[in-house]
Design an enzyme around this catalytic site. Structure first.
Site, short mmCIF file in Angstrom:
data_model
loop_
_atom_site.label_atom_id
_atom_site.label_comp_id
_atom_site.label_asym_id
_atom_site.label_seq_id
_atom_site.Cartn_x
_atom_site.Cartn_y
_atom_site.Cartn_z
N GLU A 212 0.63 -0.86 -0.43
CA GLU A 212 -0.28 -0.48 -0.19
C GLU A 212 1.05 1.71 0.36
OE1 GLU A 212 -0.38 -1.84 2.94
OE2 GLU A 212 -2.35 -3.30 2.20
N TYR B 60 7.91 2.00 -7.27
CA TYR B 60 6.84 1.49 -7.37
C TYR B 60 6.44 0.91 -8.73
CZ TYR B 60 6.97 1.41 -1.94
OH TYR B 60 7.57 1.34 -0.53
#
Length: 144
Positions: free
Chosen positions: A99, A111
């Site tokens: 998350e 990411y």
């Protein structure tokens, strides 16, 4: 990461997160059979970052990645993320999840650069301030 590293890790955790984990939380994480944590050190053997993940069956969930303020922008987070993904591949993990705060554009770009894709949202997941979390997934079966 070793227990002797936790004090330094907690100091970085407090720099990075509005609701940081406690010393005892990290002790519990290191004693769990389903976790993997690592630290990044600089040329002076000083801990400048850390990262961890939970490993359950063929999935991993990255719990946190933190980098000391004075070491940001030097590729430390990338090295940590690379280490976590390498460990996941080594032990046969098929999917890595995490998350990230919706407003954390820098982390989102990190990411995404490693191939993570947005797969969902958790409304009000974060506090101080309240904010949605974006769920990101890296499919290692597609990456290999």
């Amino acid at each position: 990461m070793k227990e002797a590293d936790i004090s330094k890790v907690v100091a970085i955790e407090k720099e990075c997160f509005s609701t940081p984990w406690s010393y005892d939380s990290f002790v519990l994480e290191l004693t769990s059979p389903i976790t993997f944590y690592l630290v990044a050190v600089d040329e002076e053997d000083r801990i400048v970052g850390y990262g961890g993940m939970w490993l359950v069956l063929d999935e991993a969930n990255i719990t946190n990645i933190g980098v000391a303020v004075d070491s940001r922008g030097k590729g430390v987070a990338s090295i940590i993320l690379e280490g976590l993904i390498s460990k996941a591949i080594l032990i046969g993990i098929k999917e890595v999840n995490l998350e990230v705060r919706e407003s954390n554009i820098g982390a989102y770009k990190l990411y995404s650069g490693f191939g993570f894709k947005e797969t969902g949202r958790r409304k009000g997941y974060y506090q101080k301030p309240s904010e949605d979390a974006l769920l990101l997934t890296l499919d290692l079966e597609m990456e290999v």
